[in-house]
Each structure stands twice: as structure tokens, then as C-alpha cells.
Design a protein around this motif. Structure first.
Motif, PDB file in Angstrom:
ATOM      1  N   ILE A   1      70.548  -4.251  47.131  1.00  0.00           N
ATOM      2  CA  ILE A   1      69.486  -3.779  46.357  1.00  0.00           C
ATOM      3  C   ILE A   1      68.979  -3.551  47.350  1.00  0.00           C
ATOM      4  O   ILE A   1      67.751  -4.106  48.264  1.00  0.00           O
ATOM      5  CB  ILE A   1      68.751  -4.124  45.760  1.00  0.00           C
ATOM      6  CG1 ILE A   1      69.859  -4.387  43.954  1.00  0.00           C
ATOM      7  CG2 ILE A   1      67.623  -3.809  45.318  1.00  0.00           C
ATOM      8  CD1 ILE A   1      69.461  -5.185  42.982  1.00  0.00           C
TER       9      ILE A   1
ATOM     10  N   ALA B   1      64.746  -7.258  45.657  1.00  0.00           N
ATOM     11  CA  ALA B   1      65.520  -8.532  45.310  1.00  0.00           C
ATOM     12  C   ALA B   1      66.041 -10.269  45.561  1.00  0.00           C
ATOM     13  O   ALA B   1      66.686 -10.387  45.426  1.00  0.00           O
ATOM     14  CB  ALA B   1      66.898  -7.449  45.238  1.00  0.00           C
TER      15      ALA B   1
ATOM     16  N   TYR C   1      65.852 -12.648  43.613  1.00  0.00           N
ATOM     17  CA  TYR C   1      66.878 -12.804  42.438  1.00  0.00           C
ATOM     18  C   TYR C   1      68.245 -13.253  42.343  1.00  0.00           C
ATOM     19  O   TYR C   1      68.838 -13.731  43.933  1.00  0.00           O
ATOM     20  CB  TYR C   1      67.140 -11.200  42.304  1.00  0.00           C
ATOM     21  CG  TYR C   1      65.658 -10.715  41.484  1.00  0.00           C
ATOM     22  CD1 TYR C   1      65.562  -9.762  40.139  1.00  0.00           C
ATOM     23  CD2 TYR C   1      64.624 -10.481  42.046  1.00  0.00           C
ATOM     24  CE1 TYR C   1      64.918 -10.152  39.659  1.00  0.00           C
ATOM     25  CE2 TYR C   1      63.392  -9.792  41.640  1.00  0.00           C
ATOM     26  CZ  TYR C   1      63.395  -9.778  40.488  1.00  0.00           C
ATOM     27  OH  TYR C   1      62.876  -9.100  39.626  1.00  0.00           O
TER      28      TYR C   1
ATOM     29  N   VAL D   1      70.882 -11.967  41.676  1.00  0.00           N
ATOM     30  CA  VAL D   1      71.892 -10.607  41.618  1.00  0.00           C
ATOM     31  C   VAL D   1      70.975 -10.012  43.030  1.00  0.00           C
ATOM     32  O   VAL D   1      69.913  -9.437  42.561  1.00  0.00           O
ATOM     33  CB  VAL D   1      72.211 -10.294  40.580  1.00  0.00           C
ATOM     34  CG1 VAL D   1      73.265  -8.842  40.588  1.00  0.00           C
ATOM     35  CG2 VAL D   1      73.479 -11.178  39.904  1.00  0.00           C
ATOM     36  N   LYS D   2      71.405  -9.824  44.309  1.00  0.00           N
ATOM     37  CA  LYS D   2      71.263  -8.760  45.036  1.00  0.00           C
ATOM     38  C   LYS D   2      71.924  -7.430  45.579  1.00  0.00           C
ATOM     39  O   LYS D   2      71.779  -7.323  46.103  1.00  0.00           O
ATOM     40  CB  LYS D   2      70.820  -9.208  46.348  1.00  0.00           C
ATOM     41  CG  LYS D   2      69.774 -10.725  46.050  1.00  0.00           C
ATOM     42  CD  LYS D   2      70.111 -11.583  47.477  1.00  0.00           C
ATOM     43  CE  LYS D   2      68.895 -12.782  47.299  1.00  0.00           C
ATOM     44  NZ  LYS D   2      69.695 -13.956  46.455  1.00  0.00           N
TER      45      LYS D   2
ATOM     46  N   ALA E   1      73.924  -3.337  43.813  1.00  0.00           N
ATOM     47  CA  ALA E   1      73.790  -2.513  42.768  1.00  0.00           C
ATOM     48  C   ALA E   1      74.482  -1.232  43.676  1.00  0.00           C
ATOM     49  O   ALA E   1      74.749  -1.129  44.907  1.00  0.00           O
ATOM     50  CB  ALA E   1      71.692  -2.553  42.152  1.00  0.00           C
TER      51      ALA E   1
ATOM     52  N   ILE F   1      67.694   0.251  37.709  1.00  0.00           N
ATOM     53  CA  ILE F   1      67.628  -1.476  38.733  1.00  0.00           C
ATOM     54  C   ILE F   1      66.759  -1.318  39.461  1.00  0.00           C
ATOM     55  O   ILE F   1      65.996  -0.743  40.148  1.00  0.00           O
ATOM     56  CB  ILE F   1      68.809  -0.426  39.990  1.00  0.00           C
ATOM     57  CG1 ILE F   1      70.313   0.019  39.446  1.00  0.00           C
ATOM     58  CG2 ILE F   1      68.852  -1.515  41.351  1.00  0.00           C
ATOM     59  CD1 ILE F   1      70.905   0.575  40.235  1.00  0.00           C
TER      60      ILE F   1
ATOM     61  N   VAL G   1      68.147  -5.451  36.685  1.00  0.00           N
ATOM     62  CA  VAL G   1      67.915  -6.737  37.290  1.00  0.00           C
ATOM     63  C   VAL G   1      68.131  -8.039  36.916  1.00  0.00           C
ATOM     64  O   VAL G   1      69.034  -9.385  36.727  1.00  0.00           O
ATOM     65  CB  VAL G   1      68.644  -6.508  39.637  1.00  0.00           C
ATOM     66  CG1 VAL G   1      69.254  -7.973  39.307  1.00  0.00           C
ATOM     67  CG2 VAL G   1      68.881  -5.573  39.412  1.00  0.00           C
TER      68      VAL G   1
ATOM     69  N   ALA H   1      70.975 -10.510  34.372  1.00  0.00           N
ATOM     70  CA  ALA H   1      71.151 -11.776  35.233  1.00  0.00           C
ATOM     71  C   ALA H   1      71.012 -12.857  34.436  1.00  0.00           C
ATOM     72  O   ALA H   1      71.605 -13.885  34.305  1.00  0.00           O
ATOM     73  CB  ALA H   1      70.722 -11.801  36.889  1.00  0.00           C
TER      74      ALA H   1
ATOM     75  N   LEU I   1      76.015 -10.035  35.275  1.00  0.00           N
ATOM     76  CA  LEU I   1      76.538  -9.518  36.413  1.00  0.00           C
ATOM     77  C   LEU I   1      77.515 -10.287  37.707  1.00  0.00           C
ATOM     78  O   LEU I   1      77.229 -11.871  37.147  1.00  0.00           O
ATOM     79  CB  LEU I   1      74.958  -9.528  37.047  1.00  0.00           C
ATOM     80  CG  LEU I   1      73.903  -8.640  36.255  1.00  0.00           C
ATOM     81  CD1 LEU I   1      72.229  -7.721  37.295  1.00  0.00           C
ATOM     82  CD2 LEU I   1      74.594  -6.698  36.181  1.00  0.00           C
TER      83      LEU I   1
ATOM     84  N   ASN J   1      77.093 -11.589  46.327  1.00  0.00           N
ATOM     85  CA  ASN J   1      75.982 -10.704  47.276  1.00  0.00           C
ATOM     86  C   ASN J   1      76.813 -10.736  48.602  1.00  0.00           C
ATOM     87  O   ASN J   1      76.009  -9.437  49.233  1.00  0.00           O
ATOM     88  CB  ASN J   1      74.577 -11.573  46.604  1.00  0.00           C
ATOM     89  CG  ASN J   1      74.094 -11.894  45.550  1.00  0.00           C
ATOM     90  OD1 ASN J   1      74.068 -10.404  44.203  1.00  0.00           O
ATOM     91  ND2 ASN J   1      73.354 -13.454  45.105  1.00  0.00           N
TER      92      ASN J   1
ATOM     93  N   MET K   1      75.469  -3.354  38.551  1.00  0.00           N
ATOM     94  CA  MET K   1      74.830  -2.726  37.842  1.00  0.00           C
ATOM     95  C   MET K   1      75.023  -1.309  39.381  1.00  0.00           C
ATOM     96  O   MET K   1      75.091  -1.172  39.937  1.00  0.00           O
ATOM     97  CB  MET K   1      72.992  -2.640  37.541  1.00  0.00           C
ATOM     98  CG  MET K   1      73.290  -3.918  36.171  1.00  0.00           C
ATOM     99  SD  MET K   1      70.952  -3.745  36.433  1.00  0.00           S
ATOM    100  CE  MET K   1      71.152  -2.157  35.566  1.00  0.00           C
TER     101      MET K   1
END
Length: 416
Positions: free
Chosen positions: A36, A41, A44, A46-47, A49, A199, A204, A208, A213, A217, A236
Motif C-alpha cells: 500500500i 500502513a 497495520y 495488512v499492508k 492492496a 484503501i 483496511v 482487517a 483480509l 504481506n 482490497m
């Protein structure tokens, strides 16, 4: 009954800024999923998308107008412009349809969430700097129906202006609504536009938190893996898709290019759980689409390919597989999901994937399901793994299902 056909298509997504580039990338198994960049991110879970890269909104809007529209609207305008030009109703020089057509030219827009990044940004401003610092463009920039509002102004579309917000089935519902509007004589032509750009931190982070998701990563290109035993959630995506609908009679009278006829659609609700799907809902949507197609054509209908919802979630992929097997029995057609290439574009998914299904129909090539390395033993269909397949296609189906247990299926057929 009137026959409704598709005469214009347009899209922008993580693998292409137009239909030709996008479909070429999808059939060649290219993947637009990466780390991302739209926000930081790094903290996060989740990184990754499927972002649209190198998009300048000033290419589709006046620079002074850009700040008035959330990114999902900007992407939607881009797809709509391509579809309208493709249909022949506008040109590069003249972006407004003829006044004699405008009052009978409708628009149905769709998004699953709308201007989430704008909502997030202005919520932070309100909390940290006070309500007086909120942008005056906040509300009109983030409303879902403003997607249609901007586009109707851009192209002088004065017919019905409707909007759908039915999660990941939104733009398939919009397409069905466009067909209904023409069949019921509410308009002669309808532009369908689905767009999404969620996004951002809230988007996200929210998905997440639901454990929806993929957290792969370290290897973004293989993170979205529909029907694979190692799938761990969807990725995403963002983008937009647009289609121009009109009657076959109208298209033939003006010598328009005809991509396909919409011969059936079906809609249903699971009435079971807000996020967990069950087989009954998708099955009834597909059954309804098949029943309408048979009635419309006056005979049996054979589906040659299904562009599946296929999100790469553990429950969803099995559920859709079971529904397809229940409907088609021993005669299941080839099935593929293009979300491995572009991610899950939420409310825009239906329009984008309808375009991919139509292109498969017209080009005679089925896009592959990429990253299918170890097929889930509960997913037992022919998913066209990893490599495109040449095929003679006459009739294709596209499925989309959403949170809240909302389901939609649409069937396209070549026009003889």
C-alpha cells in the motif's frame, strides 16, 4: 419484451486504465496487488492492496473541481468517460449527449462504501482541529449518489439518476436496475457506473479487524488466491467499471457496436447472517437469472463460463462452489475469479467483472484464476488455473455477493 444490449464499456483498476489494457493484463495473469502507498500502513496488520497507480484526477476533471470529489468519484468519471466514448454517444471534443436524447438517458451508479477516505479525513479534522475546519466539500464529496451526480452533469444525462449501496453486489444490482428501467420504459438508454476507493486506514483497518483480509504481506502478488487451499482472505482493490445499456433496436438503428445482450439477472437475500454467506442465497440468485434467460430466449440456456465472485475467503469460495454445483449438477461450466489479478473492488467489482465476462465472450478467451497452486478439496470445479484458455463462448454469467447476505447474478449472450 425489449432486448437490452451493452454498447459501451470502460474500466480503471490496478492492472489497467482502460478496457483493453485491463483485459490483456488479466488474461495474461498479471497482478496489480502490491504494498500500500495511498496511506502509511506500516503499523497495520495488512499492508497490501490492489491500488490504481499513476492516476491523475486532473485528466478527467478540471483541477479546481478535483478537491470536490472523493477518489471513488474520480475513478468512476474515468470509467464512465471511456464507456460513453466507446458507445459513440460522446466524443473527445463533445462530452455531452445530444439534447434530443438527454431526457431519456438515465444513470445508475453504485458503490459499496463511497467516500470513506474523505469521511476519515474530515472526522480527524473535526476531532483534532474543530468542526469549523471541516471542508465545505466533505458531504458532497463522500455521498455515494454524487458519483452519478458528477457524471450526469458531465454528460448531460437528464433521465432517472439512481444509486445502489449493496456492498459487493452493488454494481451488479445497478446493472439489473438499468435493464429494468429500460424494460419498464423509464429510459431509452442507461449508463451504469460502479466505483470504489476504500484503501485508507479506516477501510483496511476495519476489514482487517473482521479477519476478512489476507495478511500475506511478504508476497503481495500471491495473496489473493481464490479456491486455493492456502487462501487466508481477500485483498482490497479499487477501481471503477461502466457500461452503456440500450435496446437492441436502438443500437442497430444507429449502427452501434454491440458487445452482448443482457438476457437474465437474479437477485436474492440470504436472510441468515450479516457477513457469513450460505448457499441458498447465491443459488436462488443464479436460478432466477437462469429462469429469466430461458423465458427471454424461449428455450434452454447453456452457460459457457462463469466469472465467479470468488473472493479468496475460506467460507465464500466453498459456498459459491456448492451453489454452482447444486444448480448445474454434472454440467458445470468453467469458472474463474479475476480477483487474484486486481483484488476485490467491493462495490465496483460487479461492473468491472461484468466487463471481463463480456470481453471473454467477445474475445473467446477465459481469464485464469491465478495463484491456484493447491486446489481446496472442497472446491471441485474447473477454475481455469493460472493460464488463460481459448474457448468458444456464447453465453456467460457473472456473480457478485455482498455483506448483509445480498446476492446478484447476471447473464450475457452474444447477439447473432
Amino acid at each position: 419484451m425489449k432486448r437490452v444490449v451493452v454498447t459501451g464499456i470502460g474500466t480503471i483498476n490496478s492492472v489497467g486504465h482502460n478496457v483493453e489494457d485491463s483485459f490483456k493484463a488479466v488474461v495474461n495473469a498479471e497482478c496489480g496487488i502490491d504494498t500500500i502507498t495511498l496511506f502509511d500502513a506500516s503499523e497495520y496488520p495488512v499492508k497490501i492492496a490492489g491500488e490504481v497507480k499513476d492516476f491523475d484526477p486532473a485528466t478527467v476533471m478540471d483541477k479546481k473541481e478535483v478537491k470536490k470529489a472523493d477518489r471513488f468519484i474520480q475513478l468512476g468519471i474515468k470509467a464512465a468517460n471511456e464507456a460513453m466514448r466507446d458507445s459513440g454517444y460522446i466524443s473527445e471534443e463533445n462530452k455531452k449527449v445530444d439534447e434530443s436524447l438527454s431526457e431519456r438517458f438515465g444513470l445508475v451508479s453504485a458503490s459499496g462504501i463511497g467516500g470513506l477516505s474523505t469521511i476519515e479525513k474530515n472526522s480527524v479534522v473535526c476531532e483534532t482541529r474543530g468542526p469549523k475546519r471541516i471542508s465545505p466539500f466533505f458531504i458532497p464529496s463522500s455521498l455515494v449518489n454524487m458519483l452519478g451526480g458528477f457524471i450526469s452533469i458531465e454528460h448531460n444525462l437528464k433521465g432517472p439518476s439512481l444509486s445502489h449501496v449493496t456492498a459487493c453486489a452493488a454494481s451488479t444490482h445497478a446493472l439489473a436496475d438499468g435493464v429494468k428501467t429500460i424494460l419498464l420504459n423509464g429510459a431509452d438508454r442507461v449508463l451504469i457506473v460502479g466505483a470504489e476507493s476504500a484503501i485508507c486506514g479506516a477501510g483496511v483497518g476495519g476489514f482487517a479487524a473482521m479477519k476478512a483480509l489476507s495478511a500475506r504481506n511478504d508476497d503481495p502478488k500471491t495473496a489473493s488466491r481464490p479456491f486455493d487451499a492456502e487462501r487466508d482472505g481477500f485483498v482490497m482493490g479499487e477501481g471503477a467499471g461502466a457500461l452503456v445499456l440500450e435496446t437492441l433496436e436502438s443500437a442497430q438503428a444507429r449502427g452501434a457496436k454491440i458487445y452482448a445482450e443482457v438476457i437474465g439477472f437474479g437477485e436474492s437475500a440470504d436472510a441468515n447472517h450479516i457477513t457469513a454467506p450460505v448457499m441458498d442465497g447465491p443459488l436462488r440468485a443464479m436460478k432466477a437469472a437462469m429462469a429469466m434467460a430461458k423465458e427471454h430466449t424461449g428455450g434452454d440456456v447453456t452457460i459457457d463460463y462463469i466469472n465467479a465472485h470468488g473472493t479468496s475467503t475460506p467460507v465464500g469460495d466453498v459456498n459459491e462452489t456448492k451453489a454452482i454445483k447444486e444448480l448445474f449438477g454434472e454440467n458445470c461450466p468453467p469458472v474463474s475469479s479475476t480477483k487474484g489479478q486486481i483484488g476485490h473492488c467491493l462495490g465496483a467489482a460487479g461492473a468491472i467483472e461484468a466487463i471481463f465476462a463480456i470481453k471473454a465472450l467477445t474475445e473467446g478467451v477465459i481469464p485464469p484464476t491465478i495463484n491456484l497452486e493447491n486446489q481446496d478439496p472442497e472446491c471441485t470445479l474447473d477454475y481455469v488455473p493460472n493460464v488463460k484458455r481459448e474457448a468458444t463462448l456464447t453465453t456467460v454469467m457473472s456473480n457478485n455477493f455482498g455483506f448483509g447476505g445480498t446476492n446478484a447474478s447476471v447473464i450475457f449472450k452474444k447477439v447473432n
